[in-house]
Design an enzyme around this catalytic site. Structure first.
Site, mmCIF file in Angstrom:
data_model
loop_
_atom_site.group_PDB
_atom_site.id
_atom_site.type_symbol
_atom_site.label_atom_id
_atom_site.label_comp_id
_atom_site.label_asym_id
_atom_site.label_seq_id
_atom_site.Cartn_x
_atom_site.Cartn_y
_atom_site.Cartn_z
ATOM 1 N N HIS B 188 6.043 17.846 -29.078
ATOM 2 C CA HIS B 188 6.160 18.881 -28.355
ATOM 3 C C HIS B 188 7.491 19.691 -28.904
ATOM 4 C CE1 HIS B 188 5.256 20.755 -24.713
ATOM 5 N NE2 HIS B 188 6.598 21.395 -24.019
ATOM 6 N N ASP B 314 -4.680 18.099 -22.464
ATOM 7 C CA ASP B 314 -3.288 18.459 -21.691
ATOM 8 C C ASP B 314 -3.070 17.887 -20.108
ATOM 9 O OD1 ASP B 314 -0.918 18.285 -22.144
ATOM 10 O OD2 ASP B 314 -0.875 20.612 -21.778
#
Lengths: 317, 433
Positions: B188, B314
């Site tokens: 990330h 997500d």
């Protein structure tokens, strides 16, 4: 002194959540109504009965002296029952959420709730959960509509107009709800708005809100009719956004020398509370060009106008 | 759940198999949990006795989706989502494989927890579940996990979930060590210091809302650093969620240089932009944040060209306690596993993306990157597939979604297209009757 208000305008909104969403007629109507209350507030007998029987709750999640007392006086002078709730004494301290507080208070049937909260958008969130009218007394860095209205009233009384004036708003624009509400209101009323600040205290994209951006006071104050100073919070002074108090005052603090860049008849404003010697010099703050005390007086009148205007839209049955 | 163990023939369907660039009217025969054949004109005559022949005229048959990034909550936060509830949502959304993230409580940072998740999924979930394991112990960004043992236990990749590893030395060593095991690192890329107190994309909209912004550079700087480390170490690297042209440019250079670098974009970032936040809608508070329309358009173009390999959901269930708050105080994340395919079909219907590309990015590519067997209709592949009505209109009603949390950014959105049947290992696990 129980004669009804002379102006009979009707606000287009149920709540006052921001200047955004108000029409020019709304703004002018509120300022005209406030003028009546300025006169009323200068008399011995200051009471009206417009809000008799109404309950007004001042819900302050952030400490405030002048805004809260101003709303309290405004409500009382119009005859409302006013209750003050602040974060330090309320169950917010015990972990109750904003929404639960809203639902709880709503069950008590208030007519008007005045809310200040440290988070942008919080007042709008609360307004969705209650049946009464909600007034935003400041939400995070978003809006503080009654401050912009009282500033506009102060300017209009001293300059006779808003249109065509150049207003320089100086200081911590990034974190300022006062700046946002003023930018929207002054733009709507045809003033020319300039923001003056070190770039660290300007939100990226601010130039798209219809303002001119200046990075130094000489450029920013040049030709200004109004110089509006903003408070710089202590935690932002020492290295995070600006290097030090003394450097900030040197470049952005309003003293007589910098004020001289503005028009000779320029007037100085500050929403308070002031950090003397940080963003404004005492000589200027207390000087002949300062409108700071008058702003406080206008605050009560404007809040009375807002409360009265919203109450006209409340159900009467 | 229906336990059809009989062979199934999905007949007369529009058969789309991105692993072969196949888009044809034909039949798919399933038996013993695997795909026997998928081609033109198998016909009812050519199938084993007892085959259940399903007329799929006008419907799409495609490989089931492999969702490469879903936050579940089990173990430790079952009130948000369990493997069971997530799998129900997945099945209803045409997702046949969930890749869950390790930021659970305890974190999936040791082989025993990987084993627990796999067994728990086997016992309670109706779709396949593969965990990613933590890249660093406790997701603290300090010490690498037992990458070898975790991979042997079944972890398909290594990531610190929605956290970035800020220490470049830790990242370098992890990439180096993971390289020895050919383990994929998924990262990330958001620099938390540069994001600071920001809560949405930096720019005019944040300025108007009085919210502090997060610059795109926070994402791009971290990605750029990672690419340099990949160059240094030769590791296998996947950017978890890219959102802006600046990051795409970094990605393009890495791929052009022949580095082993791939990337995902979330379904939210390819279908929504920051304006959808409107009046402080916290369901659209995401990490990384929704960007501007021109960023979204660039992202779609990158999916089309293959620069962005994967679209993932997500999926991040958050309940009212963490979402019904002022915007700055609300937790980031949106559910998405159940609406990912259908939201993607919006892009197909409005001509932004072709169906093969959408399905490749949501099934074939994730399978390839993670070394999973699905994402294809080839003979012998597991019978993980979906039947979709491409045109059926409906409105998203959060109460009808299977996820335990209702934080969908597509609340009351009009959709076109609906999953009619989901088959996992030959068994129908979801069907609209």
């Amino acid at each position: 002194m129980n004669s009804p208000a002379k102006t009979s305008f009707v606000l287009s909104q149920k709540h006052l959540l921001g200047i955004e969403g108000l029409t020019v007629a709304d703004i002018t109507g509120l300022l005209d109504l406030a003028e009546e209350f300025v006169e009323l507030n200068r008399q011995i007998e200051k009471k009206r009965t417009t809000l008799r029987g109404r309950t007004q709750i001042n819900l302050f999640f952030e400490v405030s002296t002048r805004t809260q007392s101003s709303f309290e006086l405004a409500g009382k002078r119009l005859g409302a029952d006013v209750m003050n709730m602040s974060a330090s004494s309320s169950s917010m301290r015990k972990g109750e959420t904003l929404m639960d507080t809203a639902i709880t208070l709503n069950a008590m049937h208030p007519d008007l709730i005045v809310v200040r909260h440290h988070a942008s958008g919080a007042v709008e969130l609360l307004a969705r959960k209650v049946d009464c009218s909600v007034i935003n007394a400041g939400d995070g860095a978003h809006e503080h509509p009654t401050q912009a209205l009282l500033d506009a009233l102060t300017i209009r009384r001293n300059k006779g107009r808003l249109e065509g004036l150049t207003v320089a708003i100086c200081g911590d624009i990034l974190h300022s709800r006062v700046a946002r509400s003023n930018i929207i209101l002054l733009n709507a009323m045809g003033a020319r708005v300039r923001v003056v600040a070190p770039t660290t205290l300007l939100p990226p994209g601010i130039e798209r809100m219809g303002v001119e951006v200046a990075r130094d006071m000489r450029e920013g104050l040049n030709g200004a009719d109004i110089v509006m100073m903003l408070r710089l919070q202590r935690e932002r002074m020492n290295g995070s956004y600006v290097p030090s108090v003394s450097e900030y005052f040197h470049y952005y603090g309003l003293d007589e020398k910098k004020l001289a860049y503005a028009k000779p008849d320029a007037l100085v404003m500050h929403p308070g509370p002031m950090n003397r010697g940080v963003e404004i010099d005492s000589i200027v703050a207390d000087g002949a060009q300062s409108l700071i005390r008058e702003q406080v007086e206008m605050g009560v009148a404007v809040r009375m106008a807002v409360l009265e205007a919203l109450s006209r839209n409340l159900p009467n049955a | 759940m229906m336990l059809d163990r009989r062979p199934i023939l999905l007949a007369n369907a529009r058969v789309v198999d991105p692993s072969r660039d196949l888009d044809t009217v034909g039949d798919v025969l399933i038996a013993d949990g695997v795909i026997r054949e998928a081609k033109k004109g198998i016909g009812a005559a050519g199938v084993p006795e007892g085959t259940d022949v399903v007329d799929c005229r006008g419907k799409l048959v495609a490989p089931g989706l492999i969702d490469m990034r879903a936050f579940i909550g089990e173990p430790g936060a079952g009130y948000r989502e369990t493997l069971a509830s997530a799998s129900q949502a997945a099945a209803a959304g045409g997702v046949t494989t969930i890749v869950c993230q390790p930021d659970t409580s305890p974190a999936i940072d040791n082989p025993a927890t990987v084993d627990y998740v796999l067994r728990r999924a086997r016992d309670t979930a109706i779709v396949h579940v593969h965990p990613m394991a933590a890249l660093t112990k406790g997701l603290e960004g300090k010490e690498m996990t037992e990458i070898g043992l975790l991979k042997a236990a079944g972890a398909v990749a290594f990531t610190d979930g929605a956290k970035s590893v800020t220490n470049a030395q830790v990242m370098r060593r992890a990439l180096t060590y993971a390289g020895d095991f050919d383990a994929l690192i998924v990262h990330h890329t958001e620099d938390p210091d540069l994001n600071g107190d920001g809560v949405m994309n930096e720019g005019e909209f944040a300025a108007r809302l009085g919210l502090l912004g997060m610059p795109k550079a926070a994402e791009t700087i971290m990605l750029e650093r990672d690419i340099r480390l990949v160059d240094l170490t030769g590791g296998r690297y996947h950017a978890a969620s890219v959102t802006c042209p600046e990051s795409l440019e970094v990605l393009r250079r890495a791929k052009d240089a022949g580095l082993s670098v791939t990337a995902s974009a979330s379904i939210n970032h390819v279908t929504l932009n920051e304006n959808d936040i409107g009046p402080y809608r916290t369901f659209l508070k995401l990490a990384p944040p929704l960007r501007q329309e021109r960023d979204r358009v660039a992202l779609i173009e990158a999916v089309r060209s293959g620069l962005v390999d994967v679209i993932m959901s997500d999926h991040n269930p958050q309940d009212v306690e963490t979402k019904r708050l002022p915007f700055a105080e609300a937790a980031p994340g949106a559910i998405g596993i159940e609406t990912m395919l259908i939201a993607g079909l919006r892009l197909v219907h409005n001509g932004e993306l072709d169906l093969l590309t959408l399905l490749r990015a949501t099934s074939t590519r994730p399978a390839e990157l993670l070394g999973l067997p699905g994402g294809t209709l080839r003979s012998g592949a597991p019978a993980d597939l979906i039947v979709v009505d491409m045109d059926q209109p409906w409105v998203v009603n959060p109460d009808e979604l299977k996820s335990k949390c209702k934080n969908t950014p597509f609340d009351e959105a009009r959709m076109q297209g609906r999953v009619m049947r989901t088959i996992v290992a030959g068994r129908t696990v979801y069907e609209v009757v």
